[in-house]
Design a protein around this motif. Structure first.
Motif, PDB file in Angstrom:
ATOM      1  N   GLY A 118       0.758  36.296  22.937  1.00 61.97           N
ATOM      2  CA  GLY A 118       0.059  37.471  23.448  1.00 61.97           C
ATOM      3  C   GLY A 118       0.967  38.506  24.063  1.00 61.97           C
TER       4      GLY A 118
ATOM      5  N   ARG B  38      -0.869  39.166  27.653  1.00 60.35           N
ATOM      6  CA  ARG B  38      -1.103  38.010  28.516  1.00 60.35           C
ATOM      7  C   ARG B  38      -0.332  38.130  29.834  1.00 60.35           C
ATOM      8  NH1 ARG B  38      -3.309  33.216  27.356  1.00 60.35           N
ATOM      9  NH2 ARG B  38      -3.023  33.476  25.110  1.00 60.35           N
TER      10      ARG B  38
ATOM     11  N   LYS C 184      -6.200  39.924  34.307  1.00 59.13           N
ATOM     12  CA  LYS C 184      -7.386  39.283  33.734  1.00 59.13           C
ATOM     13  C   LYS C 184      -8.642  40.117  33.882  1.00 59.13           C
ATOM     14  CE  LYS C 184      -5.957  34.528  34.545  1.00 59.13           C
ATOM     15  NZ  LYS C 184      -5.988  33.461  35.540  1.00 59.13           N
TER      16      LYS C 184
ATOM     17  N   ARG D 106      -8.805  36.104  29.521  1.00 60.39           N
ATOM     18  CA  ARG D 106      -7.892  35.400  28.623  1.00 60.39           C
ATOM     19  C   ARG D 106      -8.592  34.718  27.458  1.00 60.39           C
ATOM     20  NH1 ARG D 106      -5.212  38.845  30.548  1.00 60.39           N
ATOM     21  NH2 ARG D 106      -3.519  38.497  32.012  1.00 60.39           N
ATOM     22  N   GLU D 107      -9.883  34.369  27.667  1.00 60.56           N
ATOM     23  CA  GLU D 107     -10.570  33.716  26.546  1.00 60.56           C
ATOM     24  C   GLU D 107     -10.761  34.695  25.390  1.00 60.56           C
ATOM     25  OE1 GLU D 107     -11.576  33.859  29.635  1.00 60.56           O
ATOM     26  OE2 GLU D 107     -13.641  34.589  29.828  1.00 60.56           O
TER      27      GLU D 107
ATOM     28  N   LEU E  27      -8.580  37.045  24.642  1.00 61.70           N
ATOM     29  CA  LEU E  27      -7.256  37.067  24.017  1.00 61.70           C
ATOM     30  C   LEU E  27      -7.067  35.834  23.139  1.00 61.70           C
ATOM     31  CD1 LEU E  27      -4.418  38.341  23.875  1.00 61.70           C
ATOM     32  CD2 LEU E  27      -3.832  37.065  25.947  1.00 61.70           C
ATOM     33  N   ASP E  28      -7.398  34.689  23.696  1.00 64.31           N
ATOM     34  CA  ASP E  28      -7.197  33.437  22.966  1.00 64.31           C
ATOM     35  C   ASP E  28      -8.031  33.402  21.679  1.00 64.31           C
ATOM     36  OD1 ASP E  28      -5.478  32.643  24.918  1.00 64.31           O
ATOM     37  OD2 ASP E  28      -6.982  31.495  26.039  1.00 64.31           O
TER      38      ASP E  28
ATOM     39  N   GLU F 175      -0.039  34.233  35.415  1.00 61.14           N
ATOM     40  CA  GLU F 175      -0.386  33.281  34.376  1.00 61.14           C
ATOM     41  C   GLU F 175       0.087  31.868  34.720  1.00 61.14           C
ATOM     42  OE1 GLU F 175      -2.393  34.079  31.694  1.00 61.14           O
ATOM     43  OE2 GLU F 175      -2.546  35.867  32.967  1.00 61.14           O
TER      44      GLU F 175
ATOM     45  N   GLU G 171     -14.068  40.462  34.954  1.00 60.78           N
ATOM     46  CA  GLU G 171     -13.862  41.719  34.227  1.00 60.78           C
ATOM     47  C   GLU G 171     -14.633  42.855  34.904  1.00 60.78           C
ATOM     48  OE1 GLU G 171     -14.833  41.324  30.153  1.00 60.78           O
ATOM     49  OE2 GLU G 171     -13.480  42.942  29.605  1.00 60.78           O
TER      50      GLU G 171
END
Lengths: 338, 417, 544
Positions: C160, C164, C169, C174-175, C177-178, C244, C468
């Motif tokens: 990322g 990342r 966040k 992050r989910e 992104l993942d 992170e 968010e």
């Protein structure tokens, strides 16, 4: 049925079609199977408002009557450009008799249809009469008034371009003040057509207390189709007066035909409304108010108002007429509407 | 069925028997009684499946008729005089479009000066309008001609005027034989239009035709009238077969077989003329009568044949081609071109002026002696005319001629200050 | 019917009269470049995917979107949406909320597990992608689509890149992104984590036909600030990267961030969320000169971040406990540059975070001949190729404008060039159509429809959690928003031309097929062009 503006925010209520609407909510003109009652190959000038208005109106009437329609046509541009031997552009049963008798011919057609139906020899066919402003407000006015007064089952459609365009742009009783025509030249102390003359036939039609009177322009297709459709759902005498700009007579660019009609409506020059039994029932409000100058300036027939020293007083008089329309018909732009 | 009735009403009944589908009415004397009668029948329900429309003018009347006829309805209207002139544009249009409308013209003079009485100026002003014009001599003929008119019109797809003298016929009570519905139905089939406004088979009627085809269109109108010349006598025979009466045809000859003088006329005046001819025959004069029933198409051959053996002819007409002379006479003269006959034009009975037997006796006698002027105005009051001419010669502002002359004549009407 | 000669005519017979011969000008359908597309650094066909979103076909819209950008859910959160700045709708009411619709589509795709359309047939060529940031992921994606094998080597333990390790966040969960990275891997992109490339040339010899460099810019720029030992002076990259890790960085009660870019804002907002009572940004110039995006500044201020304008830090680690800093007031000169005023202010700071920009680590390129580095950036040609044939580069290391969107655009551009290069060709971008400017449109036809606001997270939660901040649109308002698009320069089948032609000379070809002019009858009046709402018809002179 009432006019239900389509709330679609990309194209709004104003485009011809809309791929996102259910087919039954789309305009007649958007339909691939529209009748195109006035077909290609006619000899109208480039950008003819009348050709456009006639196809709009007659297609809508055809749609509303399940294609059971007969039209009577007054002499004039529409007749001449659509049916020069050996070709006709009409796809519907159509008759041209004379300049001043379209309403009466339509009365006769309606009478014949009624009898045939009574006798079981014919279906429920409906009748439209149509003509220009000369054939309607002047020479055809007697027959028109007679048809109204008898409440004959006829929809009369006047395509108003404000003059006798077919004969070379002469003044009619629908020619607006100050406009240049071949018989109201921009000469002398009061150039162009004089003020305080002319007549507004929709108001006279309303005075007959006929079931339905409406005005429309080629700039508001959905409104026009709604009115024609509504008119075809009513029995008795009906009148729709459609403003159809004439590039030739108005001295406007051929591509500006719809724009000019829109400006006429938005400036208040031409009130768009509908009336039932002599009473105004609804109006198409002005969306983006504009001074009349915006409407006058692009037209060569008003060029004498915009010379070296603009005719401020004359423009003000025309503005006053528009303001009067706006007051009288309550055309002011309204909050929350489009 | 024999019936004592007014001419107008007899015509109304005949028209009703023809099962008209649309009738347009606008009042003008002396035609009013016909449409009044029809209106009553529609309103009462005696005449079914018929729209009776009170229009706002004769122009509208003919226009409505155009619309209904083009939509396949059997259409009728009636008019006279000024009314006919007011609808002229539509009259030409109806024939130009080939619409088989039947119209009664109750013949009446044309103003100014306004005059409600009979002459033939109105119909004859429309001699070139493209309609068939049939002139009735009697009320019986008037009612019978209407039945023939519908059949003729619809077969040829041409409009027909049935002309009957205003007041003299329209308002005269006479015995007439009114046919039965069965008889009329047997003679007159339902209207099968040649062209019709129909959504099932759309057409554009009334195209603009330019120089490339206009002549042909006009010729075809003429050709149709020529066909009518053949069809009219046949139809009279067919009519006789059903109704047992010899009515219609192009012309009628009366005691012309060995005649030296033949009097030619149209309409009700033929009755008076025949009486005079009978009396002159009794006195040994070789005189006969030729009545013209079909003025349009004009039966040139029939007229020529009828006049083949005479020495002279007198056209007595209730019309005036101002500045020229006779209208009917012009056509008759054309028919006898090259036959070496002496011909006289007599303009008579204008504006309802009575045509008396006495005057006719004198006239025909003069003709027989060869003393008649080429154009004669029967019973013209020369004194009045000359006085007016003198007035006009002397005074620039001589005033309105008609009123001045009325004052001279001293009739009741002149008592207007 | 036995029609009378000449007077009565057969219907529609005028088709024999070809009025097209009157024409002196002719209308032509065109596709003009919508300003949103023109402004998009990732080269998205925004108008194109909105077209499908308008009809509620979100899957089709998403597929159209990912033709250019494989990361819509990310993009819908972190992109600074220059598209909206170009949007013609702002001349009517306000720009279309393109970014929010993009996020909606991305989230829909993640929710429903939509997959990319199958890639082209395998070419057998292998391309090494160094770095798994947005540029690398984008390049790998596009290469895979074209049938090439893309292998990513990533030094970090997670993929990322800056998405990342740089973006907080609360801006990019992050989910999200993942999920989007996983989709790429499912698509066939090969990823090797914790694999540092030290010698590019070596790698090329080892079975790669081309290389794409997307190593980013991770090295924080330093400024010399005299500081005592006790004071904690950190750099923004390290702070954000530290987020992170298992243990969040300890910044203290009072945090001062030095800088004026988006990273400074990110750090200040992160500090607030980590429990700082005061989070203060010190910036040399004024708000209107601040490079950070206005809306981010606004959000930061709402969250209680304070900003000291026209200030520089001259000294840190002052005082007994070493937790004071000295700030000097600045004044702008006539050229707009800040100049010291000699006016000082001492303030308390548990930590000072420097957010002064980053440089790329170019050490792996030291042995590659032909490479040109200028001002810390690797120089590339129009096709993103470096001076060394077969070595391409993009993202933060190759451009001034360092955003995720630009990086994604670089990746796509490079992939196209690599694809051409692998075939021994040179990629030539198709000529861009002319811009669909507002004056080419007929705005009358669009009704007024103000922009839909995205729900904004409650202020208390924003100050204390990493949830968010901006919410997404729901289906109704996403549809509404999509339908605000005016389809600038591209036919959207409104039927206007078909309707307004007085000569019935426009042929409607049916749904999705647009229209065609019937030049047999078109008289060239031009009404169609004037009344085309979106400016997709032009008028040209007739040549013969």
């Amino acid at each position: 049925m009432s006019l239900q503006p389509v709330k679609f925010y990309q194209t709004g209520t104003f485009t011809v079609g809309n791929r996102l609407l259910a087919p039954e909510e789309r305009s007649v003109q958007a339909n691939m199977q529209r009748t195109s009652s006035l077909n290609s190959g006619h000899r109208a000038c480039q950008g003819c408002g009348e050709a456009l208005g006639a196809r709009y109106a007659i297609d809508a009437a055809m749609n509303a009557t399940n294609r059971q329609l007969i039209a009577a046509n007054a002499t004039g541009c529409l007749e001449v450009f659509s049916t020069p031997y050996p070709e006709t552009s009409w796809q519907i049963p159509w008759i041209h008799s004379l300049f001043g008798n379209a309403a009466a011919v339509a009365t006769g057609i309606a009478a014949a249809i009624k009898v045939k139906k009574q006798k079981g020899q014919g279906g429920d066919v409906r009748v439209v009469a149509q003509g220009g402003d000369g054939g309607t407000t002047d020479i055809g006015f007697g027959c028109l008034s007679g048809m109204f007064e008898r409440n004959d089952d006829v929809l009369y459609i006047c395509y108003d371009n404000g003059g006798y365009m077919n004969t070379g742009v002469q003044r009619s009783s629908a020619t607006p003040p100050a406009a240049r025509t071949a018989t109201t030249m921009p000469l002398g102390p009061e150039p162009g057509n004089v003020f305080d003359q002319g007549k507004f036939v929709p108001a006279i039609a309303m005075a007959h207390e006929i079931p339905y009177v409406a005005t429309a322009t080629v700039a508001d297709l959905r409104d026009l189709e709604y009115k024609v459709t509504k008119a075809m759902g009513i029995r008795g005498a009906r009148y729709i007066h459609i403003l159809v700009p004439c590039p030739l007579g108005w001295g406007t660019a051929s591509h500006d035909t719809i724009r000019m009609a829109r400006l006429a409506k938005e400036t208040g020059i031409f009130p768009v409304f509908e009336a039932e039994y002599g009473e105004v029932k609804s109006v198409l409000a002005i969306r983006r108010p504009l001074p009349v100058e915006e409407y006058l300036r692009p037209q060569k027939r008003y060029a004498h108002l915009f010379g070296k020293s603009p005719a401020v007083a004359t423009i003000a008089r025309i503005q006053a007429l528009a303001d009067k329309n706006i007051r009288k018909y309550r055309l002011q732009a309204r909050q929350g509407e489009h | 069925m024999l019936k004592q009735t007014e001419g107008s009403h007899a015509v109304a009944e005949a028209v009703a028997l023809c099962r008209p589908e649309v009738i347009c009415a606008y009042p003008i004397s002396p035609q009013t009684h016909i449409v009044e009668g029809l209106g009553e029948m529609v309103k009462s329900g005696d005449l079914k499946d018929c729209e009776f429309i009170n229009v706002e003018s004769e122009f509208a009347a003919m226009s409505v008729a155009i619309g209904s006829s083009a939509t396949g309805a059997r259409t009728y209207t009636a008019t006279a005089s000024q009314g006919l002139l007011f609808m002229v544009e539509a009259v030409y249009n109806a024939s130009g479009l080939g619409l088989p409308i039947v119209m009664t013209v109750a013949n009446r003079a044309i103003g100014a000066p306004i005059n409600i009485w009979n002459d033939h100026s109105d119909s004859l002003s429309q001699r070139d309008c493209g309609w068939i014009q049939l002139f009735a001599e009697t009320n019986q003929e008037a009612l019978d001609l209407h039945i023939q008119a519908f059949k003729l019109a619809e077969e040829l797809s041409l409009p027909v005027m049935v002309c009957m003298d205003g007041f003299i016929l329209t308002h005269a009570y006479e015995r007439v034989d009114i046919p039965t519905q069965e008889q009329v139905d047997a003679f007159l089939p339902p209207y099968e239009p040649r062209q019709v406004l129909d959504p099932a088979e759309p057409v554009s009627i009334g195209a603009m035709v330019g120089p490339e085809a206009f002549m042909e269109v006009r010729y075809l109108a003429h050709a149709k009238q020529m066909q009518a010349l053949e069809r009219i006598p046949q139809m009279a025979e067919e009519f006789q077969a059903v109704f047992g009466r010899a009515i219609g045809g192009l012309t009628h000859s009366y005691r012309t077989d060995d005649a030296d003088t033949i009097v030619i006329a149209m309409g009700s005046v033929l009755g008076t003329i025949k009486d005079v001819v009978d009396e002159m025959r009794d006195a040994g004069e070789k005189i006969g009568v030729l009545g013209i029933t079909s003025f349009r198409p004009f039966p040139i051959a029939a007229v020529a044949a009828a006049l083949k053996h005479c020495k002279r002819f007198v056209v007595l007409e209730k019309s005036l081609a101002v500045g020229s002379g006779g209208i009917v006479a012009t056509d008759v003269r054309m028919a006898v071109t090259g036959m070496g006959l002496k011909g006289y034009t007599v303009v008579a009975g204008l504006g309802g002026r009575a045509i008396t037997k006495k005057s006719l006796h004198a006239l025909f006698a003069k003709a027989g002696r060869g003393e008649l002027e080429p154009v004669t105005f029967l019973d013209l009051d020369w004194q009045v005319v000359n006085r007016q001419l003198e007035r006009e010669r002397q005074t620039r502002r001589s005033g309105p001629a008609a009123e001045s002359m009325l004052r001279d004549v001293g009739t009741v009407a002149s008592k207007i200050a | 019917m036995d029609k009378p000669f000449a007077i009565t005519l057969k219907p529609g017979s005028s088709l024999a009269n070809h009025t097209g011969s009157w024409r002196t000008t002719r209308p032509e359908y065109v596709d003009r470049l919508p300003p949103c597309n023109a402004a998009c650094p990732a080269g998205e066909n925004i108008q194109g995917w909105l077209f499908h979103a308008e009809s509620g076909d979100y899957e089709k819209a998403w597929h159209a979107l990912v033709e250019n950008n494989p990361l819509p859910a990310i993009m819908g959160r972190v992109c600074y949406h220059p598209c909206e700045g170009g949007c013609n709708r702002q001349h009517m009411d306000s720009a279309v909320g393109i970014n929010s619709v993009e996020r909606f589509l991305g989230d829909e795709a993640n929710k429903h597990g939509w997959k990319f359309a199958p890639a082209a047939a395998t070419s057998g060529r292998r391309v090494l992608v160094i770095g798994s940031g947005p540029a690398g992921l984008s390049a790998a994606y596009h290469l895979t689509r074209m049938g090439h094998k893309a292998v990513i080597y990533e030094e970090a333990p997670l993929a990322g890149g800056m998405m990342r390790f740089g973006i907080p966040k609360y801006r990019l969960p992050r989910e999200v992104l993942d999920t989007e990275i996983q989709r790429l891997l499912d698509f066939g992109v090969e990823l090797h984590l914790e694999t540092k490339v030290t010698d590019v040339q070596e790698m090329m010899k080892g079975g790669f036909d081309a290389v794409f460099l997307g190593v980013g810019a991770h090295i924080a720029k330093r400024a010399y600030i005299p500081a005592g030992d006790a004071n904690k002076v950190l750099d923004a990259v390290a702070v954000l990267r530290g987020m992170e890790d298992h243990d969040a960085p300890l910044l203290g009660r009072r945090v001062v961030v030095y800088g004026g870019g988006n990273t400074a804002i990110d750090v200040a907002r992160t500090a607030k969320r980590l429990g700082a009572e005061e989070s203060i940004i010190v910036y040399r110039r004024t708000r209107d000169k601040m490079p950070a995006h206005d809306f981010e500044v606004e959000e930061a201020l709402q969250e209680g971040i304070s900003i000291k304008w026209l200030s520089t830090i001259t000294e840190a680690g002052m005082g007994e406990r070493g937790d004071d800093i000295m700030v000097e007031k600045m004044a702008l000169d006539e050229n707009g540059f800040p100049q010291p005023t000699g006016e000082f202010e001492r303030m308390e700071a548990d930590s000072v975070v420097l957010a002064l920009g980053q440089d790329a680590d170019l050490s792996l390129l030291e042995n590659v001949p032909g490479l040109v580095v200028d001002k810390g950036m690797i120089q590339v040609d129009a096709g993103m190729m470096t001076g060394h044939p077969g070595v391409f580069a993009g993202g933060d290391m190759a451009g001034n404008e360092r955003t995720v969107t630009v990086a994604v655009g670089h990746g796509k551009k490079a992939a196209r060039a690599i694809d051409a290069w692998l075939r021994g060709e040179q990629y030539a971008a198709p000529p861009k159509p002319e811009l669909a400017t507002f004056d080419r449109m007929n705005a009358w036809y669009y009704s007024d429809a103000p922009k839909t606001m995205r729900p904004v997270l409650d202020i208390i939660r924003r100050q204390s959690t990493f949830e968010e901040v901006l919410g997404g649109l729901d289906e109704t308002n996403a549809l509404f928003e999509a339908r605000r698009c005016m389809s600038c320069g591209n036919c959207f089948e409104c039927d206007n031309c078909y309707g307004v032609c007085p000569d019935n000379a426009v042929i409607k070809l049916g749904p999705g097929k647009r229209f065609q002019f019937n030049y047999d009858y078109c008289k060239g009046c031009g009404i169609c062009a004037t009344e085309c709402p979106c400016g997709a018809i032009r008028i040209v002179a007739e040549e013969n």
